[in-house]
Design a protein around this motif. Structure first.
Motif, PDB file in Angstrom:
ATOM      1  N   ALA A 130      17.501   7.409  22.205  1.00 20.87           N
ATOM      2  CA  ALA A 130      16.447   7.753  21.244  1.00 20.87           C
ATOM      3  C   ALA A 130      16.696   6.966  19.979  1.00 20.87           C
ATOM      4  O   ALA A 130      17.831   6.569  19.676  1.00 20.87           O
ATOM      5  CB  ALA A 130      16.439   9.253  20.937  1.00 20.87           C
ATOM      6  N   ILE A 131      15.617   6.728  19.221  1.00 18.09           N
ATOM      7  CA  ILE A 131      15.717   5.998  17.955  1.00 18.09           C
ATOM      8  C   ILE A 131      14.854   6.706  16.918  1.00 18.09           C
ATOM      9  O   ILE A 131      13.714   7.092  17.196  1.00 18.09           O
ATOM     10  CB  ILE A 131      15.245   4.540  18.107  1.00 18.09           C
ATOM     11  CG1 ILE A 131      16.148   3.773  19.093  1.00 18.09           C
ATOM     12  CG2 ILE A 131      15.220   3.825  16.756  1.00 18.09           C
ATOM     13  CD1 ILE A 131      15.649   2.373  19.407  1.00 18.09           C
ATOM     14  N   PRO A 159      12.452   8.049  23.344  1.00 22.43           N
ATOM     15  CA  PRO A 159      11.518   8.033  22.222  1.00 22.43           C
ATOM     16  C   PRO A 159      11.971   7.163  21.062  1.00 22.43           C
ATOM     17  O   PRO A 159      13.165   7.035  20.774  1.00 22.43           O
ATOM     18  CB  PRO A 159      11.505   9.506  21.782  1.00 22.43           C
ATOM     19  CG  PRO A 159      12.905   9.968  22.062  1.00 22.43           C
ATOM     20  CD  PRO A 159      13.344   9.229  23.304  1.00 22.43           C
ATOM     21  N   VAL A 160      11.000   6.553  20.416  1.00 23.84           N
ATOM     22  CA  VAL A 160      11.171   5.958  19.091  1.00 23.84           C
ATOM     23  C   VAL A 160      10.299   6.782  18.147  1.00 23.84           C
ATOM     24  O   VAL A 160       9.074   6.846  18.328  1.00 23.84           O
ATOM     25  CB  VAL A 160      10.736   4.483  19.060  1.00 23.84           C
ATOM     26  CG1 VAL A 160      10.782   3.949  17.625  1.00 23.84           C
ATOM     27  CG2 VAL A 160      11.604   3.643  19.978  1.00 23.84           C
ATOM     28  N   VAL A 161      10.921   7.430  17.171  1.00 23.47           N
ATOM     29  CA  VAL A 161      10.197   8.258  16.205  1.00 23.47           C
ATOM     30  C   VAL A 161      10.273   7.574  14.843  1.00 23.47           C
ATOM     31  O   VAL A 161      11.362   7.312  14.334  1.00 23.47           O
ATOM     32  CB  VAL A 161      10.802   9.675  16.127  1.00 23.47           C
ATOM     33  CG1 VAL A 161      10.086  10.501  15.059  1.00 23.47           C
ATOM     34  CG2 VAL A 161      10.739  10.371  17.477  1.00 23.47           C
ATOM     35  N   ILE A 186       3.461  -0.826  27.377  1.00 17.99           N
ATOM     36  CA  ILE A 186       4.822  -0.816  26.842  1.00 17.99           C
ATOM     37  C   ILE A 186       5.298   0.592  26.522  1.00 17.99           C
ATOM     38  O   ILE A 186       6.471   0.925  26.704  1.00 17.99           O
ATOM     39  CB  ILE A 186       4.906  -1.702  25.587  1.00 17.99           C
ATOM     40  CG1 ILE A 186       4.640  -3.161  25.963  1.00 17.99           C
ATOM     41  CG2 ILE A 186       6.260  -1.567  24.892  1.00 17.99           C
ATOM     42  CD1 ILE A 186       4.556  -4.095  24.790  1.00 17.99           C
ATOM     43  N   CYS A 187       4.385   1.444  26.060  1.00 15.33           N
ATOM     44  CA  CYS A 187       4.789   2.783  25.647  1.00 15.33           C
ATOM     45  C   CYS A 187       3.592   3.719  25.647  1.00 15.33           C
ATOM     46  O   CYS A 187       2.436   3.285  25.705  1.00 15.33           O
ATOM     47  CB  CYS A 187       5.423   2.757  24.245  1.00 15.33           C
ATOM     48  SG  CYS A 187       4.280   2.229  22.938  1.00 15.33           S
ATOM     49  N   ASP A 188       3.894   5.009  25.588  1.00 18.18           N
ATOM     50  CA  ASP A 188       2.905   6.041  25.288  1.00 18.18           C
ATOM     51  C   ASP A 188       3.092   6.445  23.829  1.00 18.18           C
ATOM     52  O   ASP A 188       4.214   6.404  23.300  1.00 18.18           O
ATOM     53  CB  ASP A 188       3.091   7.251  26.195  1.00 18.18           C
ATOM     54  CG  ASP A 188       2.850   6.911  27.659  1.00 18.18           C
ATOM     55  OD1 ASP A 188       1.852   6.228  27.943  1.00 18.18           O
ATOM     56  OD2 ASP A 188       3.668   7.311  28.510  1.00 18.18           O
ATOM     57  N   TYR A 212       3.843  10.868  11.454  1.00 14.37           N
ATOM     58  CA  TYR A 212       4.979  10.719  12.350  1.00 14.37           C
ATOM     59  C   TYR A 212       4.453  10.161  13.673  1.00 14.37           C
ATOM     60  O   TYR A 212       3.562  10.751  14.276  1.00 14.37           O
ATOM     61  CB  TYR A 212       5.667  12.053  12.618  1.00 14.37           C
ATOM     62  CG  TYR A 212       6.327  12.671  11.397  1.00 14.37           C
ATOM     63  CD1 TYR A 212       7.689  12.559  11.198  1.00 14.37           C
ATOM     64  CD2 TYR A 212       5.574  13.386  10.458  1.00 14.37           C
ATOM     65  CE1 TYR A 212       8.309  13.137  10.080  1.00 14.37           C
ATOM     66  CE2 TYR A 212       6.169  13.954   9.355  1.00 14.37           C
ATOM     67  CZ  TYR A 212       7.540  13.826   9.176  1.00 14.37           C
ATOM     68  OH  TYR A 212       8.134  14.391   8.066  1.00 14.37           O
ATOM     69  N   ALA A 213       5.001   9.028  14.075  1.00 15.02           N
ATOM     70  CA  ALA A 213       4.623   8.418  15.344  1.00 15.02           C
ATOM     71  C   ALA A 213       5.762   8.581  16.345  1.00 15.02           C
ATOM     72  O   ALA A 213       6.923   8.317  16.008  1.00 15.02           O
ATOM     73  CB  ALA A 213       4.291   6.948  15.157  1.00 15.02           C
ATOM     74  N   THR A 214       5.432   9.001  17.548  1.00 20.96           N
ATOM     75  CA  THR A 214       6.401   9.098  18.635  1.00 20.96           C
ATOM     76  C   THR A 214       5.973   8.151  19.749  1.00 20.96           C
ATOM     77  O   THR A 214       4.888   8.301  20.314  1.00 20.96           O
ATOM     78  CB  THR A 214       6.491  10.533  19.193  1.00 20.96           C
ATOM     79  OG1 THR A 214       6.853  11.425  18.133  1.00 20.96           O
ATOM     80  CG2 THR A 214       7.525  10.611  20.309  1.00 20.96           C
ATOM     81  N   LEU A 215       6.813   7.174  20.027  1.00 22.00           N
ATOM     82  CA  LEU A 215       6.537   6.186  21.072  1.00 22.00           C
ATOM     83  C   LEU A 215       7.536   6.415  22.209  1.00 22.00           C
ATOM     84  O   LEU A 215       8.745   6.448  21.962  1.00 22.00           O
ATOM     85  CB  LEU A 215       6.706   4.765  20.525  1.00 22.00           C
ATOM     86  CG  LEU A 215       5.591   4.169  19.662  1.00 22.00           C
ATOM     87  CD1 LEU A 215       5.224   5.049  18.492  1.00 22.00           C
ATOM     88  CD2 LEU A 215       5.991   2.777  19.184  1.00 22.00           C
ATOM     89  N   ILE A 216       7.035   6.606  23.409  1.00 21.58           N
ATOM     90  CA  ILE A 216       7.890   6.787  24.575  1.00 21.58           C
ATOM     91  C   ILE A 216       7.817   5.520  25.411  1.00 21.58           C
ATOM     92  O   ILE A 216       6.744   5.158  25.925  1.00 21.58           O
ATOM     93  CB  ILE A 216       7.452   7.996  25.423  1.00 21.58           C
ATOM     94  CG1 ILE A 216       7.385   9.264  24.560  1.00 21.58           C
ATOM     95  CG2 ILE A 216       8.409   8.179  26.599  1.00 21.58           C
ATOM     96  CD1 ILE A 216       8.698   9.708  23.993  1.00 21.58           C
ATOM     97  N   ARG A 217       8.952   4.861  25.543  1.00 19.26           N
ATOM     98  CA  ARG A 217       8.953   3.587  26.278  1.00 19.26           C
ATOM     99  C   ARG A 217       8.673   3.797  27.757  1.00 19.26           C
ATOM    100  O   ARG A 217       9.256   4.679  28.394  1.00 19.26           O
ATOM    101  CB  ARG A 217      10.309   2.887  26.116  1.00 19.26           C
ATOM    102  CG  ARG A 217      10.347   1.540  26.847  1.00 19.26           C
ATOM    103  CD  ARG A 217      11.689   0.861  26.739  1.00 19.26           C
ATOM    104  NE  ARG A 217      11.756  -0.286  27.632  1.00 19.26           N
ATOM    105  CZ  ARG A 217      12.844  -0.997  27.856  1.00 19.26           C
ATOM    106  NH1 ARG A 217      13.980  -0.689  27.236  1.00 19.26           N
ATOM    107  NH2 ARG A 217      12.813  -2.014  28.691  1.00 19.26           N
TER     108      ARG A 217
END
Length: 218
Positions: A130-131, A159-161, A186-188, A212-217
């Motif tokens: 996670a990041i 996740p990248v938050v 690339i991600c959701d 706040y953005a949450t990107l799931i690779r």
């Protein structure tokens, strides 16, 4: 740092988004050794705890191993919140040497390294489970390049938050940027509605909030 637009460190922050990386590092070198934590507490800054809650929830459904990266860790406020939630093996990184030393002194990170998010990152693909990158994107020259790098070094399913100010979210076309990443497979992406940033700050108040953005690779 001496800057006639600042008065004392902490003033003029709403206009600092176009500063050079060297100026930002100098600002935080000065601020990290002074009133940084106290100023943010006075201004009602709650993003570190909010982000840590998000990461904890995401990790609770994950079976992957590996460290967590706090990218742009500053003085270590997110690291403190992650430790309080028993999130272990956290690595901090920042390009302000004074911030690195302050974060390291807290004893909440496995390691704290000098890290410039404006440059390619010296981590292998899929290093982190996670990041987080909280309160950082205001100052980055190329948001897309940084996001792609963070997605490269997070594990598949990880996740990248990150946060971004609402004014800069629109000015820098984050909706389109994130839509393109989704279209490329690339991600959701999940993005929060506007939330408080520095609600007691004289410049920000309720005028400038954050998402706040949450990107799931994938």
């Amino acid at each position: 740092m001496t800057d006639n637009t600042l008065g004392h460190v902490g003033e003029g922050l709403a206009a600092r988004f176009d500063a050079t990386p060297a100026d930002v590092a100098a600002l935080y070198d000065d601020w990290a050794t002074g009133r940084y934590d106290a100023d943010l507490a006075t201004w009602g800054y709650s993003a570190p705890g909010r982000a840590a809650d998000m990461v904890l929830k995401l990790l609770s459904t994950s079976t992957s191993d590996g460290p967590v990266l706090d990218a742009g860790c500053g003085s270590g406020l997110v690291g403190v919140q992650l430790q309080q939630r028993d999130v272990e093996q956290v690595i901090g990184g920042d390009f302000s040497p004074a911030s690195v030393e302050t974060a390291r002194s807290r004893g909440v990170y496995r390691d704290v390294v000098e890290l410039d998010l404006n440059d390619p990152l010296e981590f292998a693909d899929g290093t982190f489970r996670a990041i987080t990158s909280i309160g950082v994107f205001s100052y980055l020259a190329d948001s897309e390049a940084t996001i792609r790098e963070l997605l490269r070094i997070v594990q598949v399913g990880g996740p990248v938050v990150f946060t971004q100010r609402t004014d800069l979210w629109n000015d820098r076309h984050f909706d389109q940027l994130l839509s393109d990443l989704v279209s490329e497979g690339i991600c959701d992406v999940t993005v929060s509605p506007p939330e408080p940033y520095l609600p007691l700050h004289p410049e920000f108040g309720t005028v400038i909030e954050i998402r706040y953005a949450t990107l799931i690779r994938r």
